[in-house]
Design a protein around this motif. Structure first.
Motif, PDB file in Angstrom:
ATOM      1  N   ASP A 108       0.053  57.997   8.809  1.00 30.91           N
ATOM      2  CA  ASP A 108      -0.657  59.272   8.617  1.00 30.91           C
ATOM      3  C   ASP A 108      -2.050  59.037   8.058  1.00 30.91           C
ATOM      4  O   ASP A 108      -3.017  59.693   8.484  1.00 30.91           O
ATOM      5  CB  ASP A 108       0.136  60.193   7.680  1.00 30.91           C
ATOM      6  CG  ASP A 108       1.422  60.702   8.316  1.00 30.91           C
ATOM      7  OD1 ASP A 108       1.580  60.559   9.546  1.00 30.91           O
ATOM      8  OD2 ASP A 108       2.270  61.239   7.569  1.00 30.91           O
TER       9      ASP A 108
ATOM     10  N   LEU B 261      -4.308  57.802  10.853  1.00 28.22           N
ATOM     11  CA  LEU B 261      -4.706  58.917  11.722  1.00 28.22           C
ATOM     12  C   LEU B 261      -5.763  59.784  11.053  1.00 28.22           C
ATOM     13  O   LEU B 261      -6.737  60.202  11.698  1.00 28.22           O
ATOM     14  CB  LEU B 261      -3.494  59.765  12.097  1.00 28.22           C
ATOM     15  CG  LEU B 261      -2.477  59.121  13.051  1.00 28.22           C
ATOM     16  CD1 LEU B 261      -1.250  60.023  13.208  1.00 28.22           C
ATOM     17  CD2 LEU B 261      -3.113  58.870  14.411  1.00 28.22           C
ATOM     18  N   LEU B 262      -5.564  60.075   9.765  1.00 32.04           N
ATOM     19  CA  LEU B 262      -6.550  60.891   9.042  1.00 32.04           C
ATOM     20  C   LEU B 262      -7.899  60.185   8.962  1.00 32.04           C
ATOM     21  O   LEU B 262      -8.959  60.837   9.091  1.00 32.04           O
ATOM     22  CB  LEU B 262      -6.041  61.226   7.632  1.00 32.04           C
ATOM     23  CG  LEU B 262      -4.897  62.245   7.567  1.00 32.04           C
ATOM     24  CD1 LEU B 262      -4.404  62.376   6.141  1.00 32.04           C
ATOM     25  CD2 LEU B 262      -5.368  63.600   8.092  1.00 32.04           C
ATOM     26  N   GLU B 263      -7.864  58.868   8.735  1.00 35.76           N
ATOM     27  CA  GLU B 263      -9.131  58.123   8.685  1.00 35.76           C
ATOM     28  C   GLU B 263      -9.861  58.201  10.020  1.00 35.76           C
ATOM     29  O   GLU B 263     -11.096  58.373  10.060  1.00 35.76           O
ATOM     30  CB  GLU B 263      -8.867  56.657   8.307  1.00 35.76           C
ATOM     31  CG  GLU B 263      -8.518  56.457   6.845  1.00 35.76           C
ATOM     32  CD  GLU B 263      -8.152  55.006   6.518  1.00 35.76           C
ATOM     33  OE1 GLU B 263      -7.863  54.217   7.446  1.00 35.76           O
ATOM     34  OE2 GLU B 263      -8.147  54.688   5.316  1.00 35.76           O
ATOM     35  N   GLU B 264      -9.129  58.097  11.134  1.00 35.24           N
ATOM     36  CA  GLU B 264      -9.739  58.204  12.465  1.00 35.24           C
ATOM     37  C   GLU B 264     -10.333  59.593  12.667  1.00 35.24           C
ATOM     38  O   GLU B 264     -11.442  59.735  13.202  1.00 35.24           O
ATOM     39  CB  GLU B 264      -8.702  57.898  13.551  1.00 35.24           C
ATOM     40  CG  GLU B 264      -8.297  56.446  13.630  1.00 35.24           C
ATOM     41  CD  GLU B 264      -7.191  56.204  14.654  1.00 35.24           C
ATOM     42  OE1 GLU B 264      -6.938  57.091  15.502  1.00 35.24           O
ATOM     43  OE2 GLU B 264      -6.580  55.122  14.593  1.00 35.24           O
ATOM     44  N   LYS B 265      -9.591  60.633  12.255  1.00 33.26           N
ATOM     45  CA  LYS B 265     -10.095  62.000  12.417  1.00 33.26           C
ATOM     46  C   LYS B 265     -11.341  62.229  11.571  1.00 33.26           C
ATOM     47  O   LYS B 265     -12.304  62.843  12.024  1.00 33.26           O
ATOM     48  CB  LYS B 265      -9.020  63.023  12.040  1.00 33.26           C
ATOM     49  CG  LYS B 265      -7.934  63.154  13.083  1.00 33.26           C
ATOM     50  CD  LYS B 265      -6.929  64.228  12.701  1.00 33.26           C
ATOM     51  CE  LYS B 265      -5.849  64.358  13.762  1.00 33.26           C
ATOM     52  NZ  LYS B 265      -4.869  65.396  13.446  1.00 33.26           N
ATOM     53  N   VAL B 266     -11.309  61.713  10.319  1.00 33.21           N
ATOM     54  CA  VAL B 266     -12.478  61.876   9.443  1.00 33.21           C
ATOM     55  C   VAL B 266     -13.675  61.166  10.057  1.00 33.21           C
ATOM     56  O   VAL B 266     -14.805  61.704  10.067  1.00 33.21           O
ATOM     57  CB  VAL B 266     -12.175  61.342   8.022  1.00 33.21           C
ATOM     58  CG1 VAL B 266     -13.436  61.186   7.203  1.00 33.21           C
ATOM     59  CG2 VAL B 266     -11.188  62.258   7.314  1.00 33.21           C
ATOM     60  N   LYS B 267     -13.484  59.994  10.606  1.00 35.41           N
ATOM     61  CA  LYS B 267     -14.573  59.250  11.243  1.00 35.41           C
ATOM     62  C   LYS B 267     -15.117  60.027  12.440  1.00 35.41           C
ATOM     63  O   LYS B 267     -16.334  60.146  12.627  1.00 35.41           O
ATOM     64  CB  LYS B 267     -14.060  57.876  11.684  1.00 35.41           C
ATOM     65  CG  LYS B 267     -15.116  56.941  12.159  1.00 35.41           C
ATOM     66  CD  LYS B 267     -14.517  55.574  12.447  1.00 35.41           C
ATOM     67  CE  LYS B 267     -15.586  54.604  12.878  1.00 35.41           C
ATOM     68  NZ  LYS B 267     -15.028  53.283  13.194  1.00 35.41           N
ATOM     69  N   SER B 268     -14.188  60.607  13.239  1.00 35.32           N
ATOM     70  CA  SER B 268     -14.592  61.403  14.387  1.00 35.32           C
ATOM     71  C   SER B 268     -15.389  62.629  13.925  1.00 35.32           C
ATOM     72  O   SER B 268     -16.417  62.981  14.525  1.00 35.32           O
ATOM     73  CB  SER B 268     -13.355  61.827  15.183  1.00 35.32           C
ATOM     74  OG  SER B 268     -13.686  62.742  16.185  1.00 35.32           O
ATOM     75  N   TYR B 269     -14.907  63.291  12.863  1.00 35.30           N
ATOM     76  CA  TYR B 269     -15.622  64.474  12.336  1.00 35.30           C
ATOM     77  C   TYR B 269     -16.992  64.080  11.800  1.00 35.30           C
ATOM     78  O   TYR B 269     -17.967  64.802  11.976  1.00 35.30           O
ATOM     79  CB  TYR B 269     -14.819  65.168  11.251  1.00 35.30           C
ATOM     80  CG  TYR B 269     -13.567  65.867  11.746  1.00 35.30           C
ATOM     81  CD1 TYR B 269     -13.508  66.466  12.997  1.00 35.30           C
ATOM     82  CD2 TYR B 269     -12.426  65.944  10.954  1.00 35.30           C
ATOM     83  CE1 TYR B 269     -12.370  67.100  13.443  1.00 35.30           C
ATOM     84  CE2 TYR B 269     -11.282  66.585  11.388  1.00 35.30           C
ATOM     85  CZ  TYR B 269     -11.260  67.157  12.641  1.00 35.30           C
ATOM     86  OH  TYR B 269     -10.138  67.792  13.076  1.00 35.30           O
TER      87      TYR B 269
ATOM     88  N   THR C 191     -19.229  63.645  14.733  1.00 39.55           N
ATOM     89  CA  THR C 191     -19.572  64.956  15.295  1.00 39.55           C
ATOM     90  C   THR C 191     -20.586  65.661  14.404  1.00 39.55           C
ATOM     91  O   THR C 191     -21.554  66.258  14.896  1.00 39.55           O
ATOM     92  CB  THR C 191     -18.298  65.814  15.442  1.00 39.55           C
ATOM     93  OG1 THR C 191     -17.357  65.111  16.252  1.00 39.55           O
ATOM     94  CG2 THR C 191     -18.608  67.153  16.072  1.00 39.55           C
TER      95      THR C 191
END
Length: 174
Positions: free
Chosen positions: A131, A134-142, A145
């Motif tokens: 988890d 996954l959160l680290e990947e999402k934060v990086k993506s955000y 962006t």
């Protein structure tokens, strides 16, 4: 048992009176002295007046038998006390074994519970690591962006500012 001891004592007394000689490693005097110390010949003889020869009187025989019976009764009473204590100790040992078995079962149950908790914790920790990844990947993506949006917004603001300055300049022109 008592009859056997009395018979043994009678044989001993008669052999002492008949054979006033040494039997084995101890002399009759030594054996008689031991019997006086144990209380079997107490009141019959003293250590100083041990008879080595001659017949045993009925009084000496009766008193000796009386002392043997008392000695045997006292010994049996002591044995009964010891056996009673042994029965109590045996019961306590049985209780101890029962308690030990119960504790052993509880220890086994606790071991199984600890193993289950370790497995659950390990599984949850692994899931938590996934988890977090996954959160680290999402934060990086955000963050990427947001950086793109800030860049676009910066260009847009600059463009708007240029348009506004041009518009103000044109308005101010006669």
């Amino acid at each position: 048992m008592r009859k056997v001891l009395i018979l043994f004592f009678l044989v001993l007394i008669f052999s002492l009176s008949v054979f006033g000689v040494s039997k084995g490693p101890k002399t009759v005097a030594e054996i008689t002295a031991e019997l006086i110390e144990k209380g079997i010949l107490e009141g019959v003889y003293t250590k100083d007046e041990i008879k080595m020869d001659g017949a045993v009187t009925r009084y000496e025989l009766a008193l000796s038998l009386y002392n043997v019976i008392n000695y045997t009764d006292n010994s049996m009473t002591q044995l009964h006390k010891y056996f009673s204590k042994m029965e109590i100790l045996s019961g306590k040992i049985d209780e101890l074994f029962t308690t030990t078995n119960v504790l052993s079962l509880k220890i086994e149950d606790n071991k199984r519970l600890i193993t289950k908790l370790q497995n659950d914790f390990s599984e949850r920790f692994d899931n938590l690591e996934n988890d977090v990844s996954l959160l680290e990947e999402k934060v990086k993506s955000y963050e990427e962006t947001i950086a793109k949006l800030q860049k676009q917004l910066g260009f847009t603001l600059v463009g708007l500012l240029v348009v506004a300055v041009v518009a103000i300049y044109e308005l101010l022109q006669p």
